[in-house]
Structures are given as structure tokens and as C-alpha cells.
Design an enzyme around this catalytic site. Structure first.
Site, PDB file in Angstrom:
ATOM      1  N   LYS A 170       4.382  -5.009 -11.131  1.00  0.00           N
ATOM      2  CA  LYS A 170       3.471  -6.077 -10.705  1.00  0.00           C
ATOM      3  C   LYS A 170       2.070  -5.786 -11.255  1.00  0.00           C
ATOM      4  CE  LYS A 170       0.592  -6.663  -7.455  1.00  0.00           C
ATOM      5  NZ  LYS A 170      -0.457  -7.374  -8.229  1.00  0.00           N
ATOM      6  N   GLU A 374     -17.999   4.587  -6.809  1.00  0.00           N
ATOM      7  CA  GLU A 374     -17.534   4.387  -8.182  1.00  0.00           C
ATOM      8  C   GLU A 374     -18.036   3.038  -8.694  1.00  0.00           C
ATOM      9  OE1 GLU A 374     -13.349   3.587  -8.665  1.00  0.00           O
ATOM     10  OE2 GLU A 374     -13.295   4.713 -10.531  1.00  0.00           O
TER      11      GLU A 374
HETATM   12  P1  NAD Z   1      -7.053  -2.506  -6.775  1.00  0.00           P
HETATM   13  O1  NAD Z   1      -6.739  -1.400  -5.867  1.00  0.00           O
HETATM   14  O2  NAD Z   1      -7.921  -3.606  -6.290  1.00  0.00           O
HETATM   15  O3  NAD Z   1      -5.719  -3.213  -7.298  1.00  0.00           O
HETATM   16  C1  NAD Z   1      -4.699  -2.488  -7.946  1.00  0.00           C
HETATM   17  C2  NAD Z   1      -3.395  -3.248  -7.795  1.00  0.00           C
HETATM   18  O4  NAD Z   1      -2.996  -3.246  -6.426  1.00  0.00           O
HETATM   19  C3  NAD Z   1      -3.448  -4.708  -8.222  1.00  0.00           C
HETATM   20  O5  NAD Z   1      -2.240  -5.023  -8.893  1.00  0.00           O
HETATM   21  C4  NAD Z   1      -3.516  -5.428  -6.894  1.00  0.00           C
HETATM   22  O6  NAD Z   1      -3.032  -6.762  -6.941  1.00  0.00           O
HETATM   23  C5  NAD Z   1      -2.615  -4.570  -6.026  1.00  0.00           C
HETATM   24  N1  NAD Z   1      -2.819  -4.676  -4.585  1.00  0.00           N
HETATM   25  C6  NAD Z   1      -3.897  -5.153  -3.913  1.00  0.00           C
HETATM   26  N2  NAD Z   1      -3.709  -5.041  -2.575  1.00  0.00           N
HETATM   27  C7  NAD Z   1      -2.484  -4.490  -2.401  1.00  0.00           C
HETATM   28  C8  NAD Z   1      -1.729  -4.100  -1.254  1.00  0.00           C
HETATM   29  N3  NAD Z   1      -2.193  -4.280  -0.015  1.00  0.00           N
HETATM   30  N4  NAD Z   1      -0.526  -3.527  -1.447  1.00  0.00           N
HETATM   31  C9  NAD Z   1      -0.050  -3.310  -2.691  1.00  0.00           C
HETATM   32  N5  NAD Z   1      -0.717  -3.674  -3.812  1.00  0.00           N
HETATM   33  C10 NAD Z   1      -1.918  -4.247  -3.669  1.00  0.00           C
HETATM   34  O7  NAD Z   1      -7.682  -1.822  -8.076  1.00  0.00           O
HETATM   35  P2  NAD Z   1      -8.336  -2.533  -9.356  1.00  0.00           P
HETATM   36  O8  NAD Z   1      -9.655  -3.087  -8.941  1.00  0.00           O
HETATM   37  O9  NAD Z   1      -7.326  -3.408 -10.014  1.00  0.00           O
HETATM   38  O10 NAD Z   1      -8.558  -1.278 -10.333  1.00  0.00           O
HETATM   39  C11 NAD Z   1      -9.713  -0.524 -10.337  1.00  0.00           C
HETATM   40  C12 NAD Z   1      -9.495   0.807  -9.634  1.00  0.00           C
HETATM   41  O11 NAD Z   1      -8.391   1.482 -10.193  1.00  0.00           O
HETATM   42  C13 NAD Z   1     -10.671   1.754  -9.801  1.00  0.00           C
HETATM   43  O12 NAD Z   1     -10.943   2.421  -8.582  1.00  0.00           O
HETATM   44  C14 NAD Z   1     -10.167   2.765 -10.816  1.00  0.00           C
HETATM   45  O13 NAD Z   1     -10.800   4.014 -10.776  1.00  0.00           O
HETATM   46  C15 NAD Z   1      -8.722   2.841 -10.467  1.00  0.00           C
HETATM   47  N6  NAD Z   1      -7.949   3.349 -11.595  1.00  0.00           N
HETATM   48  C16 NAD Z   1      -7.421   4.616 -11.526  1.00  0.00           C
HETATM   49  C17 NAD Z   1      -6.715   5.150 -12.600  1.00  0.00           C
HETATM   50  C18 NAD Z   1      -6.123   6.538 -12.562  1.00  0.00           C
HETATM   51  O14 NAD Z   1      -5.315   6.855 -13.425  1.00  0.00           O
HETATM   52  N7  NAD Z   1      -6.459   7.364 -11.599  1.00  0.00           N
HETATM   53  C19 NAD Z   1      -6.543   4.371 -13.752  1.00  0.00           C
HETATM   54  C20 NAD Z   1      -7.094   3.097 -13.798  1.00  0.00           C
HETATM   55  C21 NAD Z   1      -7.792   2.587 -12.709  1.00  0.00           C
END
Ligand code: NAD
Length: 470
Positions: A170, A374
């Protein structure tokens, strides 16, 4: 405008509704994206479960061949995929942007195909034989973010398939299109149901992470969502890999010759306009060099071309979505209000699109949001320190620990300091350079588990000990 579908059980699926994917360059619609329902998620999980018995017992060499065929297909569609990534996400074609992302997808797929998980012998003598074997964990749900949408999907999917798992992915609703295309391509090679894709936001993500038909979750995203995913996983004790947010510190050691390091320092901070999990997000500089490094770094940043990523002259694109733009500009405004100096950038341009200039914030202090949280965007706070011990203590003070870096004239001396950083990867004279064979993951609240290399493969398996009396 081409059309996009969910893929479930090897077939394109239409949905009752759709949502628009917005191009961050000018806020135009890239395409309508089909929106999954919970019933379609159930159907995707069923397809993956049905495909699991056949896929998991295939001879290893066949799965390797399929992965290599997928790499070749991605390579063949490189240009289309790279343009799609630029349109939906904003990163540039030039520099370390969309072409790097698609090239990385090919490279990581091939590297994953080349890995081997060996059976281990624990005991082999006249009393008995004890073997440690690994089995695929089952059906994997992959939930991805919007910053490197194609590459992170590949990072999740390929090791899962390699060991014999089947997958439902997803993508983020901000950037779902490149993943839909990837899964469409993969289905030209794989048996039906081995890889399925559904779309949607928190409701669909949550349904997937609660689903009793999922054996393992691999999630990359923010810490707050990671916590929710972990709670959902607890219901059925799903296995978990969490790759979460970071706030990576970089320490420039005293008396460092900065000129040869400037380009790497720049990309360490601002690759993908700073929207990278392991980007440098706080820079600590010794007080004796503080003013000269701030001035030189700001000067370097100010000449980097920013604009539409499809124009090859640009090296930095817009922020990927309005939510993130407002977050970054709010953090810079907060720092300014608390007495920080904006040396370059700091003002949102007029006009459409989610642009924010490369922003260097001097006189930043540890209590500012731009430092504590962040920012995930094109603004870097630069902090002054007196002793290296003090810089390390401040670098390690946060609840996160994804990456970190130390910069200096002598890499060996810098490495001694880098070992003292509390983070999953510590770099010297570079930042944010993952390697397909080196395990990558966070400590503290930045995650659980690792990706890449043999250690990454193991995360998609369960251990079985075979204990034979002789
Ligand atoms: P996010 O947490 O908002 O969303 C990530 C995913 O989770 C999306 O697909 C979203 O639709 C889904 N999601 C949202 N609510 C959910 C729920 N309740 N249950 C299950 N899935 C749900 O993150 P984002 O804004 O898309 O990405 C940015 C963040 O990701 C930053 O904090 C970044 O540091 C982190 N990130 C980490 C890595 C790593 O390897 N550690 C890599 C890339 C990004």
C-alpha cells in the site's frame, strides 16, 4: 494521461472511487488514482494467501530468475518510471533524484537476487545433528511513504519475494502511481497473487495492519504512525520491520577544511529537498569556524538551481505536498521568532506549487522545533559547539537514532567520534548513502529491525531448528 489500476490476483481491478494525485510543481492533477475499499484489501490478502503455497516452494533459482527479470523490466521502463516519480513526488531528473531512484530500484532488485541464506549447522557430531533453517514468514503487508515511493517499495517487496513470501503493498496516497506501475510490470513476470497493490490512506493502512491474514508488516513512515502500526500488529502478533523518522546530526570537527567536503555536505542535507529519512537534519559546527562555515555553506546553497524537476537544469524540486510545505515553513518561522538568523532562503515564493527555498538557519539552539523535531524539508539548522564531547552529547540527546555523520580532515579520527553516535548508521565525510549489502535501520524510536543484505532477508523468515538424534 494514462490510467492506473489496483492489481489483485494478477488482474487489474477498477474501484468505485478515485482521488487525484497532485503535481507539487504547479498543483495540477497528474492522474486519478483508484481508491481501494476494505473489501478490496480483503480480496488482495486472500490472493496473496492463495499464491503463497506455490511461490514459497519454488526452487530458489526460479525466484532469483524472476527477480532478475523484474530488474530488467524496470530498466526497460526506466524513463517512464523516472518521469512519473518526478510528476507525483517532485524530485528532479538531474542530480540524485528520480533517475537515481529508478536506477536504485534496479540495483537493489539485482542485489537482493544475488543474496543467499545458508542453512546453518549448530551441532554435527556422533550424538546428533542440529540445523538452523529459515522459512518464509508468509504474507507480508508493505506500507510505504511518499518521499522515495518507488525505491522504498522495492526495498520492501524484493527481499520478501526472494525468500518466498507473497505481498500486498500500500503506497502513500500522495505518491501511489509509480508503485501501481511497478506492480503492473512485476505481474508480467510473477504468478498471479504473488504481488498485489491496494491504495488509500490511514483507513486502508490500518485495515491492512490489523488484518489477521497478514503475517508480517514492513512499514516505512513517521514515528506516530509507526506506533499505531505496532499496536495493530499486536492483535495477531505479526512480525514487524519499522523504518521510522530520524533527526540525523552531523558534526564537523574543529579545523576541518570545508571546501573539499561542501558538495557531499550539501547533498547530505538536501537530497530530495531534504525529504529523506536519513538526511542530515542538524549540523554542529565548532565555534572557531562557525561564521566562516555558515557563510560558505549558505553561499553554496544559494547557487543551486531549484524548479520543475522535468527541466534538466534544476537540481532541487519542490516540497512534495502542501502538508509538508507548511510544516517546514512553520519550523523556520518559529526559529526566526526565537532569534535564529536566516542566512539564505526562509521566504515562500509566490505562485503555484509547493516550493520552499533552500534555507540555512544560523544561531539555531537545541530548544527550537527545527532542531528538536524532524523538519523533513529544505531547511537546515546550524548549531555552535565548544567541545566535541558536548557536540556528541547534544547529537545523542534526542529520542531518535537513524543516521549520523562526522566530518573531518582525518577519516580515521572522525570514525572514532562517529562510533560514539547513537544511530543505526554512522557515516564519515558523507551522509545518507545506503548500500544494498549493508544493514540499514534505526535505533531508539527510529525503528525496529533492518533492511538490506543478508540481515535484511532474515527479517522475512522464521527460524526452524531441525534437531536429529543419531
Ligand atoms: P506517514 O507515517 O504519514 O505515512 C506512511 C504510510 O502509512 C502511508 O502509506 C500512510 O497512508 C500510511 N498510514 C497512515 N496512517 C496509517 C495507519 N493508522 N495505519 C497504517 N498505515 C497508515 O509517513 P510519511 O509522511 O508518508 O513519510 C515521512 C516519514 O517517513 C518521515 O518521518 C520519514 O523520516 C519517514 N521515513 C523513514 C524511512 C526509514 O527508512 N527509516 C524512510 C523514508 C521515510
Amino acid at each position: 494521461m494514462s490510467s492506473f489500476h489496483l492489481i489483485i490476483g494478477g488482474r487489474p481491478v477498477t474501484t468505485p472511487s478515485a482521488f487525484n494525485v497532485i503535481n507539487p510543481v504547479d498543483e495540477s492533477v497528474v492522474a486519478a488514482c483508484p481508491e481501494a475499499t476494505v473489501a478490496l484489501v480483503d480480496s488482495a490478502v486472500t490472493s496473496a494467501r492463495q499464491a503463497f503455497p506455490g511461490w514459497s516452494v519454488l526452487p530458489d533459482a526460479e525466484r532469483v530468475a524472476k527477480l532478475n527479470a523484474i530488474a530488467t523490466l524496470i530498466e526497460k521502463h526506466h524513463q517512464d518510471l523516472a518521469e512519473l516519480v518526478t510528476r507525483e513526488q517532485g524530485k528532479t531528473q538531474s542530480g540524485p533524484g528520480a533517475n537515481l531512484e529508478v536506477g536504485g530500484a534496479v540495483g537493489w532488485t539485482r542485489a537482493t537476487a544475488s543474496l543467499q541464506l545458508q542453512e546453518e549447522t549448530i551441532q554435527d557430531d556422533k550424538t546428533g545433528l542440529i540445523l538452523l533453517t529459515r522459512k518464509p514468514v508468509g504474507v507480508v503487508a508493505s506500507i510505504t511513504p511518499w518521499n522515495w515511493p518507488l525505491l522504498i517499495a522495492v526495498w520492501h517487496i524484493m527481499p520478501a519475494l526472494r525468500v518466498g513470501c507473497t505481498v500486498v503493498v500500500k503506497p502513500s496516497p500522495f505518491t501511489p502511481l509509480s508503485t501501481l506501475r511497478l506492480v503492473e510490470l512485476m505481474n508480467q513476470v510473477l504468478p498471479p497473487g504473488v504481488i498485489n497493490v491496494v491504495t488509500g490512506g490511514p483507513e486502508i493502512g490500518s485495515h491492512l495492519s490489523n488484518h489477521p491474514g497478514i503475517d508480517k508488516l514492513v512499514f516505512t513512515g513517521s514515528i506516530p504512525t509507526g506506533r499505531k502500526v505496532m499496536q495493530s500488529a499486536a492483535q495477531t502478533l505479526k512480525r514487524l520491520t519499522l523504518e521510522l523518522g530520524g533527526n540525523d546530526a552531523g558534526i564537523i570537527l574543529p579545523d576541518t577544511r570545508i571546501e573539499p567536503l561542501l558538495e557531499k555536505l550539501f547533498w547530505g542535507c538536501f537530497i530530495n529537498a531534504g525529504q529523506t529519512c536519513a538526511a542530515l537534519k542538524r549540523l554542529y559546527v565548532h565555534e572557531d569556524q562557525y561564521e566562516s562555515i555558515v557563510a560558505r555553506f549558505a553561499e553554496y546553497c544559494a547557487q543551486i538551481p531549484m524548479g520543475d524537476g522535468l527541466d534538466p537544469k534544476n537540481l532541487i524540486g519542490p516540497v512534495s505536498n502542501r502538508m509538508q510545505l507548511e510544516k517546514v515553513s512553520g519550523y523556520v518561522d518559529d526559529a526566526r521568532a526565537r532569534g535564529a538568523r536566516i542566512v539564505t532562503g526562509g521566504e515562500r515564493p509566490r505562485g503555484p506549487g509547493f516550493f520552499y527555498p533552500l534555507t540555512v538557519v544560523a544561531d539555531a539552539t537545541d530548544d527550537m522545533k527545527l532542531v528538536k523535531e524532524e523538519q523533513f524539508g529544505p531547511a537546515i539548522p546550524i548549531l555552535k559547539y565548544r567541545t566535541v564531547d558536548e557536540a556528541l552529547q547534544r547529537a545523542n540527546a534526542l529520542e531518535v537514532g537513524l543516521g549520523g555523520s562526522v566530518w573531518g580532515n582525518d577519516p580515521q579520527e572522525a570514525a572514532k567520534v562517529a562510533r560514539r553516535l547513537e544511530c543505526g548508521t554512522a557515516w564519515v565525510n558523507q551522509h545518507g548513502m545506503p548500500h544494498p549489502m549493508a544493514p540499514f535501520g534505526g535505533v531508539k524510536c527510529s525503528g525496529i529491525g533492518v533492511e538490506f543484505g543478508v540481515d535484511g532477508l532474515k527479517e522475512y523468515t522464521t527460524v526452524q531448528v531441525l534437531n536429529i538424534a543419531l
